[in-house]
Design a protein around this motif. Structure first.
Motif, PDB file in Angstrom:
ATOM      1  N   VAL A   6     -34.505  32.131 -10.738  1.00 50.36           N
ATOM      2  CA  VAL A   6     -34.144  31.750  -9.367  1.00 50.36           C
ATOM      3  C   VAL A   6     -32.848  30.941  -9.440  1.00 50.36           C
ATOM      4  O   VAL A   6     -32.801  29.891 -10.081  1.00 50.36           O
ATOM      5  N   ASP A   7     -31.822  31.462  -8.810  1.00 51.65           N
ATOM      6  CA  ASP A   7     -30.518  30.809  -8.812  1.00 51.65           C
ATOM      7  C   ASP A   7     -30.561  29.555  -7.935  1.00 51.65           C
ATOM      8  O   ASP A   7     -30.969  29.631  -6.769  1.00 51.65           O
ATOM      9  N   SER A  13     -29.513  27.758  -0.452  1.00 51.39           N
ATOM     10  CA  SER A  13     -29.120  28.517   0.739  1.00 51.39           C
ATOM     11  C   SER A  13     -30.337  28.989   1.535  1.00 51.39           C
ATOM     12  O   SER A  13     -30.392  28.845   2.762  1.00 51.39           O
ATOM     13  N   VAL A  14     -31.316  29.531   0.850  1.00 52.31           N
ATOM     14  CA  VAL A  14     -32.513  30.015   1.531  1.00 52.31           C
ATOM     15  C   VAL A  14     -33.284  28.851   2.145  1.00 52.31           C
ATOM     16  O   VAL A  14     -33.708  28.911   3.301  1.00 52.31           O
ATOM     17  N   MET A  15     -33.466  27.774   1.411  1.00 52.86           N
ATOM     18  CA  MET A  15     -34.205  26.618   1.929  1.00 52.86           C
ATOM     19  C   MET A  15     -33.455  25.945   3.078  1.00 52.86           C
ATOM     20  O   MET A  15     -34.061  25.291   3.922  1.00 52.86           O
ATOM     21  N   GLY A  16     -32.146  26.130   3.140  1.00 56.34           N
ATOM     22  CA  GLY A  16     -31.356  25.596   4.241  1.00 56.34           C
ATOM     23  C   GLY A  16     -31.699  26.204   5.586  1.00 56.34           C
ATOM     24  O   GLY A  16     -31.320  25.673   6.633  1.00 56.34           O
ATOM     25  N   HIS A  17     -32.431  27.294   5.570  1.00 57.13           N
ATOM     26  CA  HIS A  17     -32.870  27.913   6.820  1.00 57.13           C
ATOM     27  C   HIS A  17     -34.071  27.196   7.430  1.00 57.13           C
ATOM     28  O   HIS A  17     -34.515  27.550   8.514  1.00 57.13           O
ATOM     29  N   PHE A  18     -34.586  26.210   6.733  1.00 56.89           N
ATOM     30  CA  PHE A  18     -35.656  25.381   7.266  1.00 56.89           C
ATOM     31  C   PHE A  18     -35.011  24.138   7.861  1.00 56.89           C
ATOM     32  O   PHE A  18     -34.404  23.346   7.153  1.00 56.89           O
ATOM     33  N   CYS A  19     -35.102  23.987   9.160  1.00 57.45           N
ATOM     34  CA  CYS A  19     -34.506  22.863   9.863  1.00 57.45           C
ATOM     35  C   CYS A  19     -35.303  21.595   9.561  1.00 57.45           C
ATOM     36  O   CYS A  19     -36.539  21.615   9.568  1.00 57.45           O
ATOM     37  N   SER A  20     -34.614  20.495   9.288  1.00 64.94           N
ATOM     38  CA  SER A  20     -35.305  19.233   9.020  1.00 64.94           C
ATOM     39  C   SER A  20     -34.626  18.085   9.755  1.00 64.94           C
ATOM     40  O   SER A  20     -33.468  18.186  10.153  1.00 64.94           O
ATOM     41  N   GLY A  21     -35.365  17.034   9.904  1.00 64.48           N
ATOM     42  CA  GLY A  21     -34.801  15.807  10.445  1.00 64.48           C
ATOM     43  C   GLY A  21     -34.107  15.037   9.342  1.00 64.48           C
ATOM     44  O   GLY A  21     -34.176  15.394   8.161  1.00 64.48           O
ATOM     45  N   ILE A  22     -33.419  13.984   9.748  1.00 65.09           N
ATOM     46  CA  ILE A  22     -32.715  13.117   8.797  1.00 65.09           C
ATOM     47  C   ILE A  22     -33.246  11.698   8.971  1.00 65.09           C
ATOM     48  O   ILE A  22     -33.347  11.204  10.101  1.00 65.09           O
ATOM     49  N   THR A  23     -33.566  11.057   7.858  1.00 63.08           N
ATOM     50  CA  THR A  23     -34.027   9.671   7.897  1.00 63.08           C
ATOM     51  C   THR A  23     -33.127   8.807   7.021  1.00 63.08           C
ATOM     52  O   THR A  23     -32.423   9.311   6.144  1.00 63.08           O
ATOM     53  N   VAL A  24     -33.179   7.506   7.281  1.00 55.64           N
ATOM     54  CA  VAL A  24     -32.594   6.524   6.383  1.00 55.64           C
ATOM     55  C   VAL A  24     -33.726   5.574   6.013  1.00 55.64           C
ATOM     56  O   VAL A  24     -34.370   4.985   6.890  1.00 55.64           O
ATOM     57  N   VAL A  25     -33.986   5.468   4.719  1.00 53.16           N
ATOM     58  CA  VAL A  25     -35.046   4.601   4.204  1.00 53.16           C
ATOM     59  C   VAL A  25     -34.404   3.262   3.857  1.00 53.16           C
ATOM     60  O   VAL A  25     -33.422   3.221   3.110  1.00 53.16           O
ATOM     61  N   THR A  26     -34.959   2.167   4.416  1.00 55.31           N
ATOM     62  CA  THR A  26     -34.360   0.846   4.240  1.00 55.31           C
ATOM     63  C   THR A  26     -35.391  -0.157   3.730  1.00 55.31           C
ATOM     64  O   THR A  26     -36.598  -0.017   3.964  1.00 55.31           O
ATOM     65  N   ALA A  27     -34.881  -1.187   3.046  1.00 56.80           N
ATOM     66  CA  ALA A  27     -35.728  -2.276   2.542  1.00 56.80           C
ATOM     67  C   ALA A  27     -34.820  -3.450   2.208  1.00 56.80           C
ATOM     68  O   ALA A  27     -33.595  -3.385   2.412  1.00 56.80           O
ATOM     69  N   PHE A  28     -35.419  -4.491   1.676  1.00 52.71           N
ATOM     70  CA  PHE A  28     -34.649  -5.620   1.172  1.00 52.71           C
ATOM     71  C   PHE A  28     -34.768  -5.673  -0.334  1.00 52.71           C
ATOM     72  O   PHE A  28     -35.871  -5.643  -0.888  1.00 52.71           O
TER      73      PHE A  28
END
Length: 165
Positions: A6-7, A13-28
């Motif tokens: 599997v290249d 490219s193929v997995m990019g066809h699955f739409c996802s949200g974007i998060t930012v994980v934060t801490a101290f």
């Protein structure tokens, strides 16, 4: 067992066809607030309330957050591409010129996010070039009425018009 041959570029490219949200994980961390952009995030369990995220093994921020044991997942809203890009870069003060407050659990909560989830680290597992992290949910809430910031086929995307909350 993973399929032989599997290249990696074709996989991306193929997995990019699955739409996802974007998060930012934060801490101290010991020197103040830290965070990183994370595309791999989802709910995992209702009982107990638990989420899953997958930081890259090459992340220099995740070890600081992991050591803290508690963090906030900020679900980015439409129009927050700048935050996504800023927290995706390595090094420097990612919180410079970023508006934020404290979540009820005392974690950095970015202004204007679509939603947020306060978490406590539960476990980390091997996930190849990423870690698979599970975390217990201690608090959560919805931000403004803006729709989510999405990622599809290597680019930011939006739902138009934003879905009602």
């Amino acid at each position: 067992m993973a399929a032989e041959g599997v290249d990696p570029q074709e996989f991306r490219s193929v997995m990019g066809h699955f739409c996802s949200g974007i998060t930012v994980v934060t801490a101290f961390g010991p020197d103040g607030p830290v965070g990183f952009t994370c595309q791999s995030f989802s709910s995992l369990s209702l009982r107990p309330p638990r989420v899953l995220l997958c930081p890259s093994r090459s992340s220099t921020t995740w070890p600081v957050i992991s050591a803290a044991g508690r963090f906030c997942v900020n679900v980015l809203a439409a129009g927050q591409e700048g935050l996504s890009n800023g927290f995706a870069r390595s090094g420097g003060d990612k919180f410079a010129d970023v508006e934020w407050d404290l979540s009820p659990d005392g974690m950095p909560l970015l202004s204007g996010v679509a939603a947020w989830v306060d978490c406590e680290l539960q476990a980390e597992y091997d996930g190849g070039d990423h870690l698979v992290v599970t975390a217990d949910v201690h608090g959560l809430g919805v931000g403004g009425a803006a729709g989510p910031l999405l990622y599809y086929r290597g680019k930011y995307a939006r739902i138009t018009p934003p879905l009602p909350v």
